[in-house]
Motif scaffolding. Structure first.
Motif, PDB file in Angstrom:
ATOM      1  N   VAL A 111    -115.177 -43.939  60.072  1.00 47.64           N
ATOM      2  CA  VAL A 111    -116.493 -43.570  60.553  1.00 47.64           C
ATOM      3  C   VAL A 111    -116.577 -42.038  60.541  1.00 47.64           C
ATOM      4  N   GLN A 112    -115.268 -41.408  60.840  1.00 52.10           N
ATOM      5  CA  GLN A 112    -115.316 -39.833  60.745  1.00 52.10           C
ATOM      6  C   GLN A 112    -115.604 -39.411  59.269  1.00 52.10           C
ATOM      7  N   TYR A 113    -114.854 -39.977  58.332  1.00 51.70           N
ATOM      8  CA  TYR A 113    -115.076 -39.496  57.065  1.00 51.70           C
ATOM      9  C   TYR A 113    -116.472 -40.037  56.464  1.00 51.70           C
ATOM     10  N   MET A 114    -117.044 -41.130  56.993  1.00 46.57           N
ATOM     11  CA  MET A 114    -118.275 -41.529  56.371  1.00 46.57           C
ATOM     12  C   MET A 114    -119.417 -40.485  57.020  1.00 46.57           C
ATOM     13  N   LEU A 115    -119.465 -40.099  58.244  1.00 49.86           N
ATOM     14  CA  LEU A 115    -120.200 -38.928  58.938  1.00 49.86           C
ATOM     15  C   LEU A 115    -120.078 -37.507  58.242  1.00 49.86           C
ATOM     16  N   ALA A 116    -118.724 -37.180  58.017  1.00 51.44           N
ATOM     17  CA  ALA A 116    -118.502 -35.804  57.517  1.00 51.44           C
ATOM     18  C   ALA A 116    -119.128 -35.839  55.966  1.00 51.44           C
ATOM     19  N   CYS A 117    -118.719 -36.881  55.323  1.00 48.21           N
ATOM     20  CA  CYS A 117    -119.260 -36.768  53.951  1.00 48.21           C
ATOM     21  C   CYS A 117    -121.047 -36.987  53.952  1.00 48.21           C
ATOM     22  N   LEU A 118    -121.311 -37.745  54.541  1.00 44.15           N
ATOM     23  CA  LEU A 118    -122.856 -37.835  54.588  1.00 44.15           C
ATOM     24  C   LEU A 118    -123.450 -36.519  54.833  1.00 44.15           C
ATOM     25  N   PHE A 119    -123.083 -35.793  56.041  1.00 42.69           N
ATOM     26  CA  PHE A 119    -123.749 -34.722  56.441  1.00 42.69           C
ATOM     27  C   PHE A 119    -123.481 -33.268  55.698  1.00 42.69           C
ATOM     28  N   ALA A 120    -122.293 -33.491  54.902  1.00 39.69           N
ATOM     29  CA  ALA A 120    -122.071 -32.458  53.741  1.00 39.69           C
ATOM     30  C   ALA A 120    -122.846 -32.638  52.864  1.00 39.69           C
ATOM     31  N   LEU A 121    -123.024 -33.823  52.362  1.00 41.37           N
ATOM     32  CA  LEU A 121    -124.086 -34.001  51.185  1.00 41.37           C
ATOM     33  C   LEU A 121    -125.592 -33.431  51.528  1.00 41.37           C
ATOM     34  N   ILE A 122    -125.814 -33.839  52.700  1.00 42.32           N
ATOM     35  CA  ILE A 122    -127.191 -33.315  53.328  1.00 42.32           C
ATOM     36  C   ILE A 122    -127.250 -31.815  53.333  1.00 42.32           C
ATOM     37  N   ALA A 123    -126.168 -31.060  53.855  1.00 44.06           N
ATOM     38  CA  ALA A 123    -126.126 -29.810  53.857  1.00 44.06           C
ATOM     39  C   ALA A 123    -126.243 -29.086  52.447  1.00 44.06           C
ATOM     40  N   LEU A 124    -125.509 -29.787  51.454  1.00 40.26           N
ATOM     41  CA  LEU A 124    -125.115 -29.135  50.157  1.00 40.26           C
ATOM     42  C   LEU A 124    -126.633 -29.719  49.336  1.00 40.26           C
ATOM     43  N   GLN A 125    -127.439 -30.548  49.582  1.00 43.32           N
ATOM     44  CA  GLN A 125    -128.321 -31.121  48.988  1.00 43.32           C
ATOM     45  C   GLN A 125    -129.538 -30.095  48.381  1.00 43.32           C
ATOM     46  N   PRO A 126    -129.795 -29.158  49.335  1.00 46.32           N
ATOM     47  CA  PRO A 126    -130.931 -27.801  48.645  1.00 46.32           C
ATOM     48  C   PRO A 126    -130.309 -27.227  47.568  1.00 46.32           C
ATOM     49  N   VAL A 127    -128.943 -27.118  47.393  1.00 47.75           N
ATOM     50  CA  VAL A 127    -128.420 -26.187  46.470  1.00 47.75           C
ATOM     51  C   VAL A 127    -127.983 -27.020  45.238  1.00 47.75           C
ATOM     52  N   LEU A 128    -127.440 -28.293  45.420  1.00 49.74           N
ATOM     53  CA  LEU A 128    -126.899 -29.062  44.284  1.00 49.74           C
ATOM     54  C   LEU A 128    -127.843 -30.116  43.754  1.00 49.74           C
TER      55      LEU A 128
END
Length: 221
Positions: A111-128
């Motif tokens: 679940v940690q990995y799920m949350l980390a990847c989800l929020f990382a994608l959310i944070a990177l979304q404006p650029v990528l």
């Protein structure tokens, strides 16, 4: 008068954490890497960008290019991951010996990995410009294997029932027994563990979760 179980095997043998427990550090590395990448590409981040979308995929909430707007999701995810890791470790060291103990620790790390990847994608979304469907479906990469493992474990021959007295179960859901040294016990119904609300550390864990949730307005845009 019944004093409840006080087995000396709460941490069981071996007491060392399983080797995969070190994977619990991975999500924090994922979040740190996302933060470092955003720092290096700060000028590529739009001055104003969407951070929330409706069911049709249209943006309905926006954030600005500030430390809070850019790094907030990563910080909040780090808080969640830290709480999940503490819960997993508390379950390992604070419950009686059972093969499901390792499964639950592994589930917390997944679940940690799920949350980390989800929020990382959310944070990177404006650029990528990560597609919203990919952001939404990314947790499945961790949830599906976790569900498969849990189903397999549930199909295995059952172990002896955790020795918890019937009178300490409230509404068959909540376990309260100050005389039981265990912090977590196996559920009577279903699969997994629940907190022993008679243990003061259970309330510390819950207070930690409340603080993490309460921090959302301060760290998220």
């Amino acid at each position: 008068q019944y004093r409840g179980p006080r087995e000396a095997e709460l941490t069981g043998a071996p007491e060392n954490l399983p080797r995969f427990a070190w994977l619990g550090a991975g999500p924090f590395l994922v979040l740190a890497a996302a933060a470092a990448w955003l720092s290096l590409h700060w000028n590529r981040i739009p001055e104003r960008f969407p951070v929330h979308f409706d069911a049709a995929g249209h943006p309905n909430r926006w954030a600005e290019r500030t430390a809070k707007g850019v790094y907030g999701p990563l910080l909040f995810a780090a808080e969640l991951c830290a709480w999940m890791l503490v819960m997993g470790l508390a379950g390992w060291f604070g419950s009686r010996r059972s093969r499901t103990r390792g499964v639950m620790l592994g589930a917390m790390i997944a679940v940690q990995y799920m949350l980390a990847c989800l929020f990382a994608l959310i944070a990177l979304q404006p650029v990528l410009n990560v597609p919203i469907w990919l952001v939404v479906l990314s947790p499945m990469a961790f949830l599906l294997p976790l569900i498969i493992v849990l189903v397999r474990k549930m199909s295995e021959p059952s172990e002896p029932v955790d020795p918890t007295p019937n009178e300490c179960w409230k509404a068959s859901i909540f376990y309260y027994n100050p005389n039981d040294a265990a912090l977590m016990v196996e559920k009577r119904d279903g699969y997994g563990y629940t907190l022993n609300f008679g243990n003061r550390w259970a309330w510390v864990l819950l207070a930690g979760l409340v603080l993490v949730i309460a921090s959302a307005p301060f760290v998220l845009a």
